[in-house]
Each structure stands twice: as C-alpha cells, then as structure tokens.
Write an enzyme that holds these catalytic residues in place. Structure first.
Site, mmCIF file in Angstrom:
data_model
loop_
_atom_site.group_PDB
_atom_site.id
_atom_site.type_symbol
_atom_site.label_atom_id
_atom_site.label_comp_id
_atom_site.label_asym_id
_atom_site.label_seq_id
_atom_site.Cartn_x
_atom_site.Cartn_y
_atom_site.Cartn_z
ATOM 1 N N ASN A 263 -37.057 66.498 -78.095
ATOM 2 C CA ASN A 263 -37.846 66.219 -76.899
ATOM 3 C C ASN A 263 -37.002 66.656 -75.711
ATOM 4 O O ASN A 263 -36.140 65.930 -75.245
ATOM 5 C CB ASN A 263 -38.153 64.715 -76.851
ATOM 6 N N ARG B 92 -41.503 68.502 -79.017
ATOM 7 C CA ARG B 92 -42.484 68.053 -78.036
ATOM 8 C C ARG B 92 -42.652 69.174 -77.021
ATOM 9 O O ARG B 92 -41.680 69.608 -76.410
ATOM 10 C CB ARG B 92 -41.985 66.797 -77.310
HETATM 11 C C1 LIG Z 1 -45.433 64.592 -69.085
HETATM 12 C C2 LIG Z 1 -44.456 63.617 -68.570
HETATM 13 O O1 LIG Z 1 -44.623 63.057 -67.511
HETATM 14 O O2 LIG Z 1 -43.412 63.373 -69.355
HETATM 15 P P1 LIG Z 1 -42.190 62.416 -69.031
HETATM 16 O O3 LIG Z 1 -42.738 61.047 -68.820
HETATM 17 O O4 LIG Z 1 -41.339 62.527 -70.263
HETATM 18 O O5 LIG Z 1 -41.533 62.972 -67.795
HETATM 19 MG MG LIG Z 2 -41.203 59.184 -72.246
#
Ligand SMILES: CC(=O)OP(=O)(O)O
Ligand SMILES: [Mg+2]
Ligand SMILES: Nc1ncnc2c1ncn2[C@@H]1O[C@H](COP(=O)(O)OP(=O)(O)O)[C@@H](O)[C@H]1O
Length: 404
Positions: free
Chosen positions: A10, A92
């Site tokens: 991720n 991801r």
């Molecule tokens: C899409 C998104 O806002 O992801 P994150 O919360 O990981 O920044």
């Molecule tokens: Mg998160």
C-alpha cells in the site's frame, strides 16, 4: 501450485505499508512500514511474526529505495521476494477510473492506464506505479495484481456519480465522482452483515471510514449507491489535512483575490486544511486532549468535523430509505468513542443511538455499540484492507492459472 503467500503493498504519497500474508491460515509472517520517504529522517519499521521488531532511521529518497529496503528486511527473516512460497504481489491502486471494476493482473496496458489516471490522483497513483514497477523488476516471473480503491464504487447510479455540470465538458475530461477507500467500504459492509447474522444482500449499511483520509458510503444490499469522495479524494468529509466539501468558488476567489496559483490552492486544500488547518493538529487523540483541556480552537475543529459527518449520515439515511446499520471504521472510527458518540447525538428520532457503556469499551473485533432495543444497529468494525487485497489477489491468481 506451490506458493500460498501474498505480499500486499500500500504505497502512499510519502509512505509504503506492506504485509506478507499466508492464505492457508490467514497468518501474517511480516508487516512493516516505511515513512517520510523523500523527506528528512525516513524511518522503516519491520515486524516479523517470529522475531523482534526492527526500526531503521536514515535516508530513503524515493519509493524505489523504500521497496528495496523492505525487500532487504524480508530477506533477513528468510521471507525474501525470491521465496517459492510467494504466490503473488497485491497492490493497492487508488484510482482505477471507470475501466477497472475488478482486481486485475498487471501487464503493460494496465500500467499505461494507471499512468493515464495520474492527473486525477496526483498524490497516490505515481506511488502505486513505482510500487508495481519495482516489485516487477524484483520478481518478473510473479503475478502482480492491482486492487483499486475505486472499484467498489463503480455500481453507483449516474444520479449519484455525475456532477451537475455541462455534460460535454464533463465527459471530455472524464469528470465524475469515482469514490475511494472502496476496498475498506466493501470489506466493512460485508463484515457488518456478518456481525448482524444476515446476508449482505439483505442489509443496508452506512459505512464511515474515518482515518487520516475519510469517506462515507451508502451500501444497499452489498452494492455501493453513494459515497462522499468524488473525482479525487478531496471531496466530502473533513479529514486530517483535507478540507472535504467547500464551495468551488473558494478556488476562484483565492486565485483572483488571493493571488494564489492552482498548485498553491491544491496544496492548501489537500495538505493544510481539514483538522490540521483548523487547529494545527490532525491526530484525533491530540485534538481530544486539547478539547478536554478547554482549548477553543480544538473544540471548534472537532465540532466542524462532527457537523459534516452528521450531515452525511443524514444524507445517506435519506438515500437508502431503510438503514440496518451504521459502521464506524479506520483509525478514528475504530478508536474514538467521543467521535462516535457526538456523530450520532440527537439522532434518536432516526432510530440511531449509542450505548455509552458499550461505546467506551475498547476491543479488537467487530462489535455492536447500540442499545439492545435500537432500531438501527451501530457497530465498530475494524477494517482490514490488506487482508481484502490479499484475498482478492490470491483468488485471481488461483483461478486464472497464473500461479506457478
Ligand atoms: C484515497 C485516500 O484518501 O487514501 P488515504 O486515506 O490512504 O490517503
Ligand atoms: Mg487508510
Ligand atoms: N486511539 C485513538 N483515538 C483517536 N484517534 C485515533 C486513535 N488511534 C488512531 N487515531 C486516528 O487515526 C488516524 C489514522 O488512521 P488510519 O486509518 O491509520 O489512517 P491512514 O490509513 O489514512 O493513514 C490518526 O491520524 C488518528 O487521528
């Protein structure tokens, strides 16, 4: 078929979170995190299931270096990327546009499409791409699977997905609401149905994913019908550093009257707004400490955060018509009893209430926090994006015969 392990990556704008999962038993042989990539004082934290956690500080200039540092740590535990037990790497990917509605094995065409979407996910997609490219270079023979944040939201009806702007202009630039955090919304809505002992098809849920980034979604019978993030992850709820909803005219005003450039406003709304812009802190623990100590700026920031959240709960109640459960998840949703209590305060008329005693109990698993006789269940449901990505990745490589 040999491998049963999936490495999940991720990659965020300045961090990489990784987990190695074994799909035989759901165990996690190693989890870790590289933070402050490209900034001063980068940090790697690596925790093998069998052995001591390790921390390294030093310079990690970019995502490529971060993944190589991760690979070296896995190697030290005998869990390296060359392990025959590894079946696939799951990534991801934040923005998949309209094309990717399912997890997808990455090839050059898929990479090109993720790259094409960079303008609508400038903070996230470049990091996701580097993650895939580096992982591919390290293990060219292994299937790389992209799991998209947007996929779960592609079921939204046009009435929810379209902005009311000129259709030709919108279509020419693919401007519409895509939604994000979909892997979490999908997993949590399913787990909520399971907690209620009902089939996902029979349950309507409002999912509140409250992390640093935050979004709400309305899920009818397992399918997303509305969500609060839009073209990019900036729309919707008040977040750690993002404003969420504003009048779009704020931007013209800042350009014309404030003399700011588009890039400066982008940074303002994405990185210097939300809770941090309102009170100087984006961590809900610190904000609550300040509120309890009588700090007025922190109290106002908290009230603005809660007011927006409450508006979305009401809106999605109306969108769904019948609500069976409201589920709180992610860092704030899972851990902040004051946020859960305040978000539902005064909504007894909608059948929504929190039991003070149950809400105060800290626990690990999914649990109900509504009074026994409540019309609508209120639940805390820990999200697990990594397990969901690993499950989808493994299912795909097993079925498609991609497994070596
Ligand atoms: C899409 C998104 O806002 O992801 P994150 O919360 O990981 O920044
Ligand atoms: Mg998160
Ligand atoms: N015990 C806690 N009480 C209140 N808020 C918490 C607690 N633990 C974590 N948080 C909040 O969770 C946020 C991080 O959530 P997380 O879902 O991990 O975000 P992300 O995945 O976007 O980095 C922190 O910024 C903090 O505000």
């Amino acid at each position: 078929m040999t491998g049963t392990r999936v490495l999940v990556l991720n990659s965020g704008s300045s961090s990489v979170k990784y987990q190695l999962l074994d799909m035989r038993d759901g165990s996690r042989p190693a989890v870790g995190l590289v933070e402050r990539i490209g900034e001063s004082g980068s940090r790697l934290q690596h925790s093998p299931a069998h052995g001591e956690s390790r921390e390294r500080n030093g310079s990690v200039p970019d995502h490529d270096a971060a993944l190589k540092a991760m690979a070296a740590e896995l190697d030290r535990d005998g869990l390296g990327l060359d392990s025959p037990e590894l079946a696939a790497i799951g990534h991801r990917v934040v923005h998949g546009g309209l094309r990717f509605t399912e997890p997808t094995v990455v090839d050059d065409a898929v990479l090109a499409e993720i790259e094409r979407l960079i303008p609508v996910a400038p903070l996230h997609n470049p990091a996701n791409l580097t993650g895939i490219r580096t992982a591919r270079a390290l293990r060219p023979d292994l299937p790389q699977v992209a799991v998209f944040d947007t996929a779960f939201h592609t079921t939204m009806p046009e009435s929810a997905a379209r902005y009311a702007i000129d259709v030709e202009t919108a279509d020419a630039h693919r401007i519409r609401r895509y939604g994000f955090h979909g892997t979490s919304h999908a997993y949590v809505s399913r787990e909520t149905a399971r907690l209620l002992g009902r089939a996902p098809e029979d349950v309507n849920v409002i999912v509140l994913h409250l992390g640093n980034g935050a979004s709400a979604s309305a899920v009818r019978g397992g399918r997303c019908v509305d969500t609060s993030m839009g073209l990019t992850p900036l729309e919707g709820l008040v977040m750690g550093t993002r404003s969420g909803d504003t009048d779009p005219a704020v931007i013209f005003h800042l350009m014309r009257v404030g003399g700011m450039s588009a890039d400066e406003i982008d940074t303002l709304l994405n990185k210097r707004s939300g809770l941090i812009g309102l009170c100087g802190d984006n961590d809900m623990r610190e904000i609550r400490r300040r509120v309890d100590a009588g700090d007025e700026r922190a109290a106002l920031a908290f009230d603005i955060y809660i007011h927006r959240l409450k508006k979305y709960i009401g809106a999605y109640y109306a969108v769904l018509g019948r609500v069976d459960a409201v589920a709180f998840t992610a860092g704030v949703g899972e851990n902040s009893a004051p946020v859960r209590e305040a978000a539902l305060a005064g909504l007894e008329g909608l059948g929504l209430a929190v039991d003070g005693g149950l809400n105060a109990v800290r626990g690990d698993g999914a649990r109900l926090i509504s009074p026994a006789d409540a019309r609508v269940a209120v639940a805390v449901v820990p999200t697990d994006e990594e397990m969901e990505i690993a499950t989808q990745t493994y299912a795909l490589v097993k079925d498609s015969g991609n497994l070596t």
